[in-house]
Design a protein around this motif. Structure first.
Motif, short mmCIF file in Angstrom:
data_model
loop_
_atom_site.label_atom_id
_atom_site.label_comp_id
_atom_site.label_asym_id
_atom_site.label_seq_id
_atom_site.Cartn_x
_atom_site.Cartn_y
_atom_site.Cartn_z
N THR B 69 0.83 -1.22 0.00
CA THR B 69 0.00 0.00 0.00
C THR B 69 0.86 1.27 0.00
O THR B 69 0.33 2.36 -0.07
N HIS B 70 2.18 1.09 0.06
CA HIS B 70 3.08 2.24 -0.01
C HIS B 70 3.93 2.12 -1.26
O HIS B 70 5.15 2.23 -1.23
N ALA B 79 -1.59 5.61 10.98
CA ALA B 79 -1.16 4.34 11.55
C ALA B 79 0.21 3.89 11.05
O ALA B 79 0.78 2.95 11.59
N HIS B 80 0.73 4.55 10.03
CA HIS B 80 1.93 4.04 9.35
C HIS B 80 3.19 4.11 10.23
O HIS B 80 4.01 3.20 10.21
N VAL B 81 3.33 5.20 10.97
CA VAL B 81 4.59 5.40 11.70
C VAL B 81 4.32 5.64 13.18
O VAL B 81 3.36 6.31 13.56
N ARG B 101 -5.19 -5.07 12.14
CA ARG B 101 -5.66 -3.89 11.39
C ARG B 101 -5.86 -2.77 12.37
O ARG B 101 -6.09 -3.00 13.55
N PHE B 102 -5.77 -1.53 11.85
CA PHE B 102 -5.86 -0.34 12.69
C PHE B 102 -7.28 0.21 12.65
O PHE B 102 -7.64 0.94 11.74
N HIS B 108 -8.67 3.94 6.21
CA HIS B 108 -10.12 4.14 6.00
C HIS B 108 -10.64 5.34 6.77
O HIS B 108 -11.75 5.79 6.54
N LEU B 262 -9.38 1.12 2.57
CA LEU B 262 -8.87 -0.21 2.95
C LEU B 262 -8.95 -0.32 4.46
O LEU B 262 -8.15 0.29 5.18
N ALA B 265 -5.84 -0.46 7.09
CA ALA B 265 -4.51 -0.44 6.46
C ALA B 265 -3.72 0.82 6.83
O ALA B 265 -4.28 1.81 7.30
N THR B 266 -2.42 0.76 6.56
CA THR B 266 -1.52 1.86 6.93
C THR B 266 -1.33 2.87 5.80
O THR B 266 -0.67 3.90 6.00
N GLY B 267 -1.86 2.57 4.64
CA GLY B 267 -1.72 3.48 3.52
C GLY B 267 -2.60 3.02 2.38
O GLY B 267 -3.27 1.98 2.48
#
Lengths: 279, 279, 279, 279
Positions: B69-70, B79-81, B101-102, B108, B262, B265-267
């Motif tokens: 996704t990146h 949520a990514h970092v 999942r976040f 989302h 998504l 998801a993180t991205g």
């Protein structure tokens, strides 16, 4: 070079004045309703926070995404459907797909859409909560929706047809929305010809296959796809979320959609928007 | 219910008056430049035209999509970092990712963006064709770009920082754009603080990692990610296509972006747009 | 160096004398029965013959494979299941999985198996065509099978338990084999303890989850997994094809299985074999 | 039914007497060397321990696997390569692949192999540590290896050709093993004809493409594939680990390999074994 002429952009002025944004896309999640014809949606995190921590205390999580391109809310590129071996414009389908990607009619050729959008709320025009399973939405129904709403369809518009079936998307049984047994409401050949005659740029629906599916027949024939994609080059958008916009009585709006530029693919997941500005 | 008030929507009026659309997303294709930290982009057609032909002569082709996704043009969710085990807002990263999942800070939850956008053309401000590899874009550089262009940054804007590195995206050697050996130009801590102080909503760049990468050091530290994502909740958009808009001298515009929803998801891959209306 | 001592290898002599090979693996195909807990099996050809033809007339087709590792006939590595946060041997599960792969107990640590195998044909011992749905196979049943067959289980063996449920694998409704509603026959805690006491190396079954599933309860508890994987370090093999070997009355054989060495994974698809030599 | 005749199986007796097992498969890990023609290997855990804990304290982790079928140690099915539009046996390649899978010559039709195996250690025969990059292994070299080892090749054997290139598999730079620039040693047309004349069942090598690759020419021509797969129906096994078996001087053994029965696919990842029994 001089500066750009700020404050002289009517679009940006309208945005600054305030807009309401309607999300017409479905959330993508594992187990959501989807056709068995397409690779299922799956998502997994190869890396979670803490798996690798940088010297400064930073860490990152990421994802692996697997899905069909006709899964969730998505757009069909013209490469998606052929009839008697021909794609839109008469291209030979076998030749067009040689190499494993559609150089000409793939979804990367679908221009981002910033256009007038019209929602045709068919159940409202029929004075029903929803169209029944397997119901064929007719040209008369579409005309009735236009009349009731006062929103004539114009050439270049994106027209979204609400059947009401979308409320099944979150049913516990994902098969309910797919509707293989029950059938699904939608337009068929006649409705597709109505859209084509109106010169629409793209058409959407709140169902998984866009068209009327008779009970128990699955996807054995998709005549609206033929009329719209193959004969007229009109893009289709499926599995849309149209309940909120219908509830708010928004029938005319700015339609925004930017498909992923998946080189050579037959479709793309999308998150279309309906945006309404101030008076 | 009465009809919607047609012709009283300033946004739609502006769209109808005509707009120019700039595509700020990269085409997604097998073999394109991407970080080895993320699952590579791949696309395949499980079904081609002719594989299954319906009784009426119709046939369809579809795709299987696999990717991180990146990868390609994409947005980082909050949520990514994490930093020292904490996400934006202080949430415990380990707890937030439980379940795989976040729920809270996943992509989302990133609202679609319809906002003022500003391009800061740094090489133009520096009177260079491009920023050199590994060059750190400073607050002074950003100020210089604002001054030259006459486009002050405002709270809520989406700010896109052009380094000129984007012209390497289509190099024959995909490693050139990734820039592990050479380094990549971009902002670092100070530039990120400049953006945060301005109250931007999201920030983008024409590079794969958004920030200044020193030669040979890869992604060993990503301080701008920390400042923007973790400390200030500002979304990042990477691998953008900014050459065309820069060439046309468009520095202020309506920025449109709708990440795929998504779940958790993180991205998400995105296809952001810059849209310019008439005067 | 001298030559190897040909003709002095009893194993190779036995192979040359002729062997019968039984395939204990299921064919992997799109739509086959599988648990919704795992990513579905999908296969697609990115390249087909003719997509790229070399100057000499050669062309190649290839595949993209997507699947869970606990899909089709597969082996569970010891990393697959934890109890109260502990893996086999007492390792902390959270620590063991840090980094996103199991360095210690991943499927790459499962040594290829060339061992004595024993089929315990439970329905035959019970004088039934198949064990009924949800039936718990007891230690008494296992003893009865051993007695009837005359094949005592020895330490280090691979023991395959036939319930007869395997004949549902090819049902038109893939949900039949999964058996969420009906339940599935298999051993439970007591049967697992019987296997552990016998010192088996691995145990297999002709069902999707190895153990007795009560009707309507799905995978809410998997006690045999705990006893075998966590407490005793005994590998599990699921979704095996045991009908042919049972039909031929082969109850003792050489068992061959080489899991893919997927670094750090919790399981692997496998194609186990039962091989029978001459007298 | 009576009991099976225990203790009268020479194969099982040989296994019980003790065997040495050599693993001829490479570990599959993210980032390992692979051809850019095939989808890269990736692995991710959708569920980790603790993500979902059952009432009894049990928890499970699982994986999502994405890969090409010609990645890592793998076998080529006869469907993999065509020449002038024809597969082995003269089948029309376009017709055979219609539907997106090879019903006839797919990897699911490759029978598990329990056969005599012969390692031809070419560098040992040439008195070199390894064959040089791009070196073509000739029939004379193969003859020399047979002579030196005293292991004549017989019809039905699986013959593994060691070039020594396998020691590059774990190089820090995965491109080293792929050898696009350097070239890779292997047999070409003449060596393939030598194998075909010997009537081998399958042939393997310690390189990524089985054949001699001239420096800088990549996979522009694969004549040994044509001779073996297309003309003679001989399976190919690539990216094998042959160093350990060569080090131990094992040149004759029982070869075991069971490809995954991926319905309709052109290849499968495998973990082949060489097994040596007692005298």
């Amino acid at each position: 070079m001089t500066t750009t002429a700020r404050h002289a952009d009517r679009l940006l002025d309208a945005v600054r004045a305030g807009v309401a944004i309607y999300d017409l896309g479905r959330q993508l999640s594992i187990g959501m309703p989807q056709s068995p014809n397409h690779p299922p949606f799956w998502l997994s995190m190869p890396r979670r926070h803490g798996d690798m921590v940088r010297a400064d205390g930073g860490s990152a999580a990421n994802d692996l995404l697997v899905m069909g391109t006709h899964v969730g809310t998505h757009v069909d590129a013209l490469a998606h459907v052929s009839h008697d071996g021909r794609l839109h414009g008469g291209a030979d389908a076998a030749a067009a797909q040689a190499g494993g990607r559609f150089t000409e009619l793939g979804v990367h050729t679908v221009a981002p859409m910033v256009r007038r959008g019209v929602l045709l709320d068919v159940p409202a025009a029929l004075d029903l909560p929803d169209c029944p399973p397997g119901y064929e939405i007719t040209p008369a129904d579409l005309d009735a929706a236009v009349r009731r709403q006062g929103t004539p369809v114009q050439a270049g518009d994106v027209v979204l047809i609400r059947s009401g079936w979308g409320r099944h998307f979150d049913d516990e049984d994902p098969g309910r929305y797919v509707g293989r047994e029950s059938g699904v409401p939608g337009i068929s050949t006649a409705g597709a010809q109505w859209l084509a005659a109106a010169g629409v740029h793209a058409a959407g629906a709140d169902t998984i296959a866009f068209e009327c599916l008779r009970p128990g027949q699955g996807h054995s024939a998709l005549p609206a796809h033929r009329v719209l994609l193959v004969e007229h080059g009109i893009y289709l958008i499926e599995t849309m979320a149209l309940e909120e916009i219908a509830r708010d009585g928004v029938h005319e709006f700015t339609f925004l959609m930017a498909p992923l530029a998946l080189y050579g693919a037959t479709g793309s997941p999308v998150r279309p928007l309906a945006v309404v500005g101030r008076a």
